[in-house]
Design a protein around this motif. Structure first.
Motif, PDB file in Angstrom:
ATOM      1  N   LYS A   3       0.826  -1.210   0.000  1.00  0.00           N
ATOM      2  CA  LYS A   3       0.000   0.000   0.000  1.00  0.00           C
ATOM      3  C   LYS A   3       0.857   1.256   0.000  1.00  0.00           C
ATOM      4  O   LYS A   3       0.497   2.274  -0.590  1.00  0.00           O
ATOM      5  CB  LYS A   3      -0.902   0.014   1.243  1.00  0.00           C
ATOM      6  N   ARG A   6       2.536   2.436  -4.102  1.00  0.00           N
ATOM      7  CA  ARG A   6       1.574   2.113  -5.149  1.00  0.00           C
ATOM      8  C   ARG A   6       2.150   2.293  -6.552  1.00  0.00           C
ATOM      9  O   ARG A   6       1.603   1.777  -7.508  1.00  0.00           O
ATOM     10  CB  ARG A   6       0.326   3.001  -5.008  1.00  0.00           C
ATOM     11  N   HIS A  52      -0.383  -9.441  -1.778  1.00  0.00           N
ATOM     12  CA  HIS A  52      -1.386  -8.517  -2.320  1.00  0.00           C
ATOM     13  C   HIS A  52      -0.837  -7.876  -3.587  1.00  0.00           C
ATOM     14  O   HIS A  52       0.370  -7.727  -3.755  1.00  0.00           O
ATOM     15  CB  HIS A  52      -1.717  -7.414  -1.300  1.00  0.00           C
ATOM     16  N   TRP A  54      -1.902  -4.478  -6.169  1.00  0.00           N
ATOM     17  CA  TRP A  54      -2.783  -3.352  -6.504  1.00  0.00           C
ATOM     18  C   TRP A  54      -2.487  -2.868  -7.921  1.00  0.00           C
ATOM     19  O   TRP A  54      -1.315  -2.800  -8.323  1.00  0.00           O
ATOM     20  CB  TRP A  54      -2.550  -2.161  -5.551  1.00  0.00           C
ATOM     21  N   THR A  56      -3.185   0.630  -9.901  1.00  0.00           N
ATOM     22  CA  THR A  56      -3.647   1.983  -9.617  1.00  0.00           C
ATOM     23  C   THR A  56      -3.566   2.847 -10.861  1.00  0.00           C
ATOM     24  O   THR A  56      -2.791   2.586 -11.781  1.00  0.00           O
ATOM     25  CB  THR A  56      -2.793   2.631  -8.500  1.00  0.00           C
ATOM     26  N   THR A  62      -7.372   3.408  -6.828  1.00  0.00           N
ATOM     27  CA  THR A  62      -7.262   1.974  -7.109  1.00  0.00           C
ATOM     28  C   THR A  62      -8.124   1.591  -8.305  1.00  0.00           C
ATOM     29  O   THR A  62      -9.323   1.884  -8.344  1.00  0.00           O
ATOM     30  CB  THR A  62      -7.699   1.159  -5.876  1.00  0.00           C
ATOM     31  N   ASP A  64      -7.863  -1.804  -9.442  1.00  0.00           N
ATOM     32  CA  ASP A  64      -8.203  -3.185  -9.096  1.00  0.00           C
ATOM     33  C   ASP A  64      -7.282  -3.645  -7.981  1.00  0.00           C
ATOM     34  O   ASP A  64      -6.207  -3.065  -7.754  1.00  0.00           O
ATOM     35  CB  ASP A  64      -8.063  -4.100 -10.315  1.00  0.00           C
ATOM     36  N   PHE A  65      -7.708  -4.698  -7.278  1.00  0.00           N
ATOM     37  CA  PHE A  65      -6.959  -5.216  -6.137  1.00  0.00           C
ATOM     38  C   PHE A  65      -7.206  -6.710  -6.029  1.00  0.00           C
ATOM     39  O   PHE A  65      -8.314  -7.187  -6.283  1.00  0.00           O
ATOM     40  CB  PHE A  65      -7.410  -4.524  -4.847  1.00  0.00           C
ATOM     41  N   SER A  67      -6.085 -10.182  -3.440  1.00  0.00           N
ATOM     42  CA  SER A  67      -5.362 -10.789  -2.320  1.00  0.00           C
ATOM     43  C   SER A  67      -5.061 -12.235  -2.684  1.00  0.00           C
ATOM     44  O   SER A  67      -5.968 -13.040  -2.873  1.00  0.00           O
ATOM     45  CB  SER A  67      -6.212 -10.733  -1.050  1.00  0.00           C
TER      46      SER A  67
END
Length: 569
Positions: A3, A6, A52, A54, A56, A62, A64-65, A67
């Motif tokens: 996070k 990014r 994770h 990300w 961006t 964001t 899309d994300f 896990s």
């Protein structure tokens, strides 16, 4: 993948038409350039265990994300066209649309009897089951878990001899479970810890094992059992190690690597060797050259024990004798060790693995280590300023301890087993040496000392050059000879060497007859080889070391008396 960062990696500025794709590979051990020439490499890795990712936009919001967790081995995690959410896929399809995905992964099957050693029993009755109760369990006793080798479990299994079970759960609407491995050693009566190594494919492992190729890797699973308990059981990558991979058809060395691409994680929270290290990214199963037909089977372990006693700060592998089974078949006594890589240096020295720089034997021109060694070689070390400058670049205490031990054992294979390392987090980045692979020691009395300070065998040229150069400095020479005398009086005395040999033989004796039988060597013959080794020290090996040292360094009678008088008489 964080996070807080990014914008770590920017995708290429291009528009993709329907059906086009860009493959971005996030891995520290990427090997896919030839298969996918259009690949783009990202400067970070993603763990298949827990991670994770990300995507961006330029403005930081964001797009899309995802896990990632518990990805199937050789599988993937992604979207399907026309569907919401994410899916697991048993096979990767980087050049085709995702299809046939599952929302979940079946649970790994369990057994009613725990893995381990069972002595004095007629049989073991094992039941396999899916803990969720939703799937069917399939198993094999041959190691391979392909569909053609798996049998549907329908009734308890009655095991009357050593068996390794491998099992999976198959459930409608879910990806196949990870492979469960259960090892049962029945009436083997081992006194040492047991290592159970299984190749993912029995045929593939045999081909890999017979190849002698140290650059290929086979998938598998390794488990360890000691004092009635399972210490660990993990998927792993397997590689052949050392010259035994080519020279010895019966007893090869194996490196075991706990990569997340096999669904594995490091061994943590377990002190395997009693040396305080509790995390391992890889381990080594080592036999070595002293385990061949006419070996005493303990030279390397003897020298490692002498190193730990004599120079505790000199990096040296700890070891632990164990018995190895491969796919349920007995393979003999091995020595379990931490693999000598950056993680080994980091764990023994208390630095981060990323800070470690390692150089193995081949020293490239105009590199920091090359320039350091060349400085010592080409400058007069009797000059105090030159000597002081070299001491700022190389750990002198480490070098002296290394020279004392290597020359004492007369390691005729020294050239192949020299490693330098440094970390900028320790001692201002001074270079150090590590001590390992001592199978070719104590074979001839005249080998003592001369492997370093003369040209008796094939030396590592730089060690000979800098050692002779440094001996022109009075302070270094005094420290070296004083250290030698101290060690020969204590930990490297003939009496202590004999004690260590007896200690190692006591550990080996209950298992050695079965191990040697694989080579066609009798217990009596092995005892004879050990006796030949012990005779070195019974005949005052330390005196031969002193004589050779005095000759190679041209010591005067006064110097010989000053440093070694108590040892000579």
């Amino acid at each position: 993948d964080k996070k807080s960062s990014r914008k770590l990696f920017q995708l290429p500025e291009r528009e993709l038409r329907a059906g086009e794709y860009v493959l971005v590979y996030c891995s520290n051990d990427f090997t896919g350039e030839e298969t996918y020439p259009a690949v783009i490499r990202a400067p970070f890795s993603l763990s298949t265990d827990s991670e994770h990712l990300w995507l961006t936009r330029d403005d930081g919001t964001t797009a899309d994300f995802v896990s990632l967790h518990d990805l199937p081995v050789n599988g993937s995690f992604g979207r399907e066209e026309g569907q919401n959410g994410w899916f697991y896929f048993e096979q990767t399809t980087p050049e085709a649309k995702n299809s046939g995905g599952c929302r979940t992964i079946a649970e790994k099957p369990l057994a009613t009897v725990k893995s381990g050693q069972y002595n004095g029993v007629e049989e073991i009755v094992v039941e396999l089951y899916d803990p969720s109760g939703r799937g069917a369990v399939y198993y094999t006793t041959g190691g391979e878990v392909s569909d053609r080798e798996l049998t549907l479990y329908t009734e308890p299994l009655h095991l009357v001899s050593t068996t390794v079970l491998r099992a999976v759960t198959v459930e409608d609407g879910a990806c196949r479970s990870p492979v469960a491995t259960f090892s049962y050693f029945i009436n083997e009566n081992h006194t040492m810890p047991i290592i159970s190594l299984v190749g993912t494919s029995y045929g593939e492992f045999n081909t890999f094992n017979d190849s002698g190729n140290k650059f290929i890797e086979c998938g598998g699973n390794v488990a360890m059992y000691a004092d009635g308990e399972e210490l660990f059981c993990k998927p792993c990558g397997i590689k052949l190690k050392g010259f035994t991979a080519v020279l010895d058809a019966m007893k090869k060395n194996y490196g075991l690597y706990f990569y997340d691409r096999y669904g594995s994680t490091d061994i943590t929270g377990l002190d395997l060797f009693g040396d305080g290290v509790t995390e391992y990214s890889s381990i080594l199963l080592r036999a070595g050259m002293d385990w061949s037909f006419n070996g005493a089977c303990l030279r390397n372990e003897l020298m490692e024990e002498l190193c730990h006693q004599t120079a505790p700060d000199l990096p040296c592998q700890s070891n632990r004798y164990c018995v190895l089974y491969i796919n349920g078949r007995y393979r003999g006594i091995y020595c379990l060790k931490q693999n000598m890589n950056e993680d080994f240096y980091a764990s023994t020295r208390g630095v981060s693995a990323g800070s470690v720089e390692e150089v193995h034997r081949d020293i490239n021109y105009d590199t920091p280590l090359y320039n350091t060694l060349e400085f010592c070689k080409r400058n007069d070390m009797s000059d105090l300023d030159n000597y002081a400058q070299f001491c700022e670049m190389f750990d002198i205490d480490n070098l002296i301890d290394y020279l004392v031990l290597q020359s004492y054992g007369g390691n005729i294979d020294l050239y192949n087993n020299v490693k330098f390392y440094r970390s900028m987090e320790e001692d201002d980045g001074k270079w150090k040496l590590v001590f390992y692979d001592q199978d070719e020691t104590f074979y001839r009395t005249e080998g003592a000392i001369k492997i370093i300070f003369s040209f008796y065998a094939k030396p590592f040229q730089y060690l000979t050059d800098i050692s002779l150069s440094l001996c022109k400095n009075a302070e270094f020479k005094d420290r070296l000879l004083s250290r030698f005398a101290e060690a020969l009086e204590t930990t490297m005395s003939d009496e202590n060497c004999l004690r260590v040999i007896d200690m190692l033989c006591e550990q080996l004796f209950p298992e050695i007859e079965r191990d040697r039988a694989r080579y066609g060597v009798s217990l009596h013959e092995w005892e004879s080889y050990v006796g030949q080794l012990k005779k070195f020290f019974e005949d005052r090996y330390s005196l031969a070391v002193i004589n050779n040292l005095c000759e190679d360094l041209n010591l005067t009678s006064a110097e010989r008396t000053y440093y070694f008088d108590k040892l000579i008489h």
